[in-house]
Design a protein around this motif. Structure first.
Motif, PDB file in Angstrom:
ATOM      1  N   GLN A 206       4.269   0.710 -12.178  1.00  0.00           N
ATOM      2  CA  GLN A 206       5.343   0.889 -11.199  1.00  0.00           C
ATOM      3  C   GLN A 206       4.832   1.585  -9.938  1.00  0.00           C
ATOM      4  O   GLN A 206       5.218   1.232  -8.810  1.00  0.00           O
ATOM      5  N   LEU A 207       3.959   2.576 -10.111  1.00  0.00           N
ATOM      6  CA  LEU A 207       3.388   3.253  -8.959  1.00  0.00           C
ATOM      7  C   LEU A 207       2.524   2.303  -8.126  1.00  0.00           C
ATOM      8  O   LEU A 207       2.519   2.367  -6.888  1.00  0.00           O
ATOM      9  N   GLN A 208       1.800   1.425  -8.799  1.00  0.00           N
ATOM     10  CA  GLN A 208       1.015   0.429  -8.063  1.00  0.00           C
ATOM     11  C   GLN A 208       1.911  -0.509  -7.264  1.00  0.00           C
ATOM     12  O   GLN A 208       1.594  -0.870  -6.114  1.00  0.00           O
ATOM     13  N   GLU A 209       3.053  -0.880  -7.845  1.00  0.00           N
ATOM     14  CA  GLU A 209       3.986  -1.742  -7.128  1.00  0.00           C
ATOM     15  C   GLU A 209       4.563  -1.035  -5.901  1.00  0.00           C
ATOM     16  O   GLU A 209       4.683  -1.629  -4.821  1.00  0.00           O
ATOM     17  N   ILE A 210       4.903   0.256  -6.042  1.00  0.00           N
ATOM     18  CA  ILE A 210       5.399   1.026  -4.901  1.00  0.00           C
ATOM     19  C   ILE A 210       4.331   1.144  -3.823  1.00  0.00           C
ATOM     20  O   ILE A 210       4.601   1.016  -2.615  1.00  0.00           O
ATOM     21  N   HIS A 211       3.097   1.365  -4.246  1.00  0.00           N
ATOM     22  CA  HIS A 211       1.988   1.489  -3.290  1.00  0.00           C
ATOM     23  C   HIS A 211       1.783   0.205  -2.507  1.00  0.00           C
ATOM     24  O   HIS A 211       1.608   0.227  -1.271  1.00  0.00           O
ATOM     25  N   TYR A 213       4.004  -2.095  -1.944  1.00  0.00           N
ATOM     26  CA  TYR A 213       5.159  -2.308  -1.063  1.00  0.00           C
ATOM     27  C   TYR A 213       5.025  -1.470   0.214  1.00  0.00           C
ATOM     28  O   TYR A 213       5.242  -1.965   1.329  1.00  0.00           O
ATOM     29  N   LEU A 214       4.663  -0.200   0.071  1.00  0.00           N
ATOM     30  CA  LEU A 214       4.523   0.659   1.242  1.00  0.00           C
ATOM     31  C   LEU A 214       3.392   0.191   2.157  1.00  0.00           C
ATOM     32  O   LEU A 214       3.504   0.284   3.389  1.00  0.00           O
ATOM     33  N   GLU A 215       2.329  -0.305   1.568  1.00  0.00           N
ATOM     34  CA  GLU A 215       1.231  -0.827   2.391  1.00  0.00           C
ATOM     35  C   GLU A 215       1.681  -2.049   3.196  1.00  0.00           C
ATOM     36  O   GLU A 215       1.359  -2.187   4.386  1.00  0.00           O
ATOM     37  N   LYS A 216       2.454  -2.940   2.561  1.00  0.00           N
ATOM     38  CA  LYS A 216       2.939  -4.118   3.278  1.00  0.00           C
ATOM     39  C   LYS A 216       3.931  -3.737   4.370  1.00  0.00           C
ATOM     40  O   LYS A 216       3.945  -4.339   5.452  1.00  0.00           O
ATOM     41  N   VAL A 217       4.763  -2.726   4.108  1.00  0.00           N
ATOM     42  CA  VAL A 217       5.711  -2.279   5.135  1.00  0.00           C
ATOM     43  C   VAL A 217       4.984  -1.643   6.315  1.00  0.00           C
ATOM     44  O   VAL A 217       5.301  -1.904   7.485  1.00  0.00           O
ATOM     45  N   SER A 218       3.975  -0.816   6.018  1.00  0.00           N
ATOM     46  CA  SER A 218       3.225  -0.172   7.102  1.00  0.00           C
ATOM     47  C   SER A 218       2.422  -1.180   7.907  1.00  0.00           C
ATOM     48  O   SER A 218       2.219  -1.007   9.116  1.00  0.00           O
ATOM     49  N   ALA A 219       1.979  -2.280   7.250  1.00  0.00           N
ATOM     50  CA  ALA A 219       1.221  -3.311   7.967  1.00  0.00           C
ATOM     51  C   ALA A 219       2.122  -4.298   8.694  1.00  0.00           C
ATOM     52  O   ALA A 219       1.623  -5.168   9.419  1.00  0.00           O
TER      53      ALA A 219
END
Length: 337
Positions: A206-211, A213-219
């Motif tokens: 789950q933490l990997q999925e959150i990570h 997602y945040l990377e895609k949002v920041s990019a």
């Protein structure tokens, strides 16, 4: 403006539905190469919480190359629903399921067909062969997607939270089924450690999925969702302050206490095993001594019987020799005459 009571906010799937779907998938897998199976979900909507308590399979087939070519038996669906309605009138059609494991292109068209029987139809994707940790269910509802360029709206699926729930009778049945699966030779401590390890693996995924997602949002690859950000902020606020000295001391004390219990348990277990080993050796030694004592009288009896037998045979030979001797004495005088 009051919220719509018919709008689904959460989906609760019962274990009976999961067992029925897995059985349906396995039966169709033996018949031929079937990628997924389709069925109808039965249940009730309780103020936005969809309770899926039962299901039944529906004959379904589709072309693997053309997603628009598919077949669903409407007559079978209506006949089965009529029979289920006679058994339990409270269970109504609330949606449909398929074994995915992901959304397909023709799911929107199939969902429009199911909406004839249920206006607020829900799609539950149940993974019959899960390869990752977590719940094997994913719930979706159909919504109208409005485009910014003014093009006509299109149907798409929106994710809905789902969970596994059961009543008391179902919990007892599931426990009886899992009793045959559990390894009784493994102790409760190892089972608890295994469960904690599985939970940590699920948390890590789950933490990997959150990570990601945040990377895609920041990019800039995905639009920001403020609701998700609010939930993440709540998660970060609930995290403990690991730099606090009192918290560190409490963790150390609790860890030391747990390790002490584990050490004492291992020591007692080793002493008991050594004690049993010594007792076993003593019992084996005593058993060998008793067997030796029992063999000595038997050997003496055998020797005495053999000696008596030999003596009897010797006496018979001596008596036979004595009876032959007079015959020879009678014959010798006859020859002299």
């Amino acid at each position: 403006m009051s919220p719509d009571p018919n709008r689904i906010s959460n989906v609760v799937v019962h274990p009976l539905v999961l067992l029925s779907v897995v059985d349906h998938f396995n039966r169709m897998g033996k018949v031929g190469n079937v990628r997924r199976v389709v069925g109808v979900l039965l249940g009730s909507n309780r103020q936005g919480v969809l309770d899926v308590s039962n299901s039944f399979a529906v004959p379904f087939d589709e072309d693997g190359r053309e997603s628009e070519v598919w077949y669903l038996d409407h007559d079978y669906l209506e006949n089965m629903y009529g029979m289920f309605k006679k058994v339990n009138a409270r269970e109504k059609i609330v949606g449909w399921y398929h074994t995915g494991p992901r959304l397909q292109q023709n799911d929107v068209i199939i969902n429009e067909l199911v909406r004839k029987y249920c206006p607020n139809s829900v799609l539950v994707i149940i993974d019959a062969k899960p390869k990752s940790l977590g719940l094997p269910t994913e719930a979706y509802i159909a919504v109208e997607e409005v485009h910014d360029d003014g093009t006509p709206t299109t149907k798409t699926f929106e994710h809905v939270p789902s969970e596994i729930g059961a009543e008391e009778a179902e919990e007892v049945g599931v426990e009886h089924l899992l009793r045959d699966i559990k390894d009784t030779s493994v102790g409760t401590l190892s089972q608890r450690v295994t469960n904690q390890l599985m939970g940590l693996k699920g948390l890590f995924s789950q933490l990997q999925e959150i990570h990601s997602y945040l990377e895609k949002v920041s990019a800039g690859q995905m639009p920001i969702n403020h609701q998700i950000v609010y939930h993440l902020q709540d998660i970060f606020n609930l995290l403990p302050d690991v730099n606090l000295q009192s918290f560190i001391k409490a963790v150390y004390v609790k860890t030391n206490d747990q390790m002490l219990v584990v050490y004492l348990a291992s020591l007692i277990r080793s002493i008991i095993a050594l004690h049993n080993l010594i007792n076993n050796k003593v019992q084996n030694r005593d058993a060998e001594k008793n067997e030796g004592k029992e063999k000595e009288p038997k050997d003496k009896k055998k020797d005495e019987a053999a000696a008596a037998k030999d003596k009897g045979e010797g006496d018979k030979k001596d008596s036979a020799g004595k009876t032959e001797a007079p015959k020879d004495s009678k014959d010798t005088p006859a020859k002299k005459k």
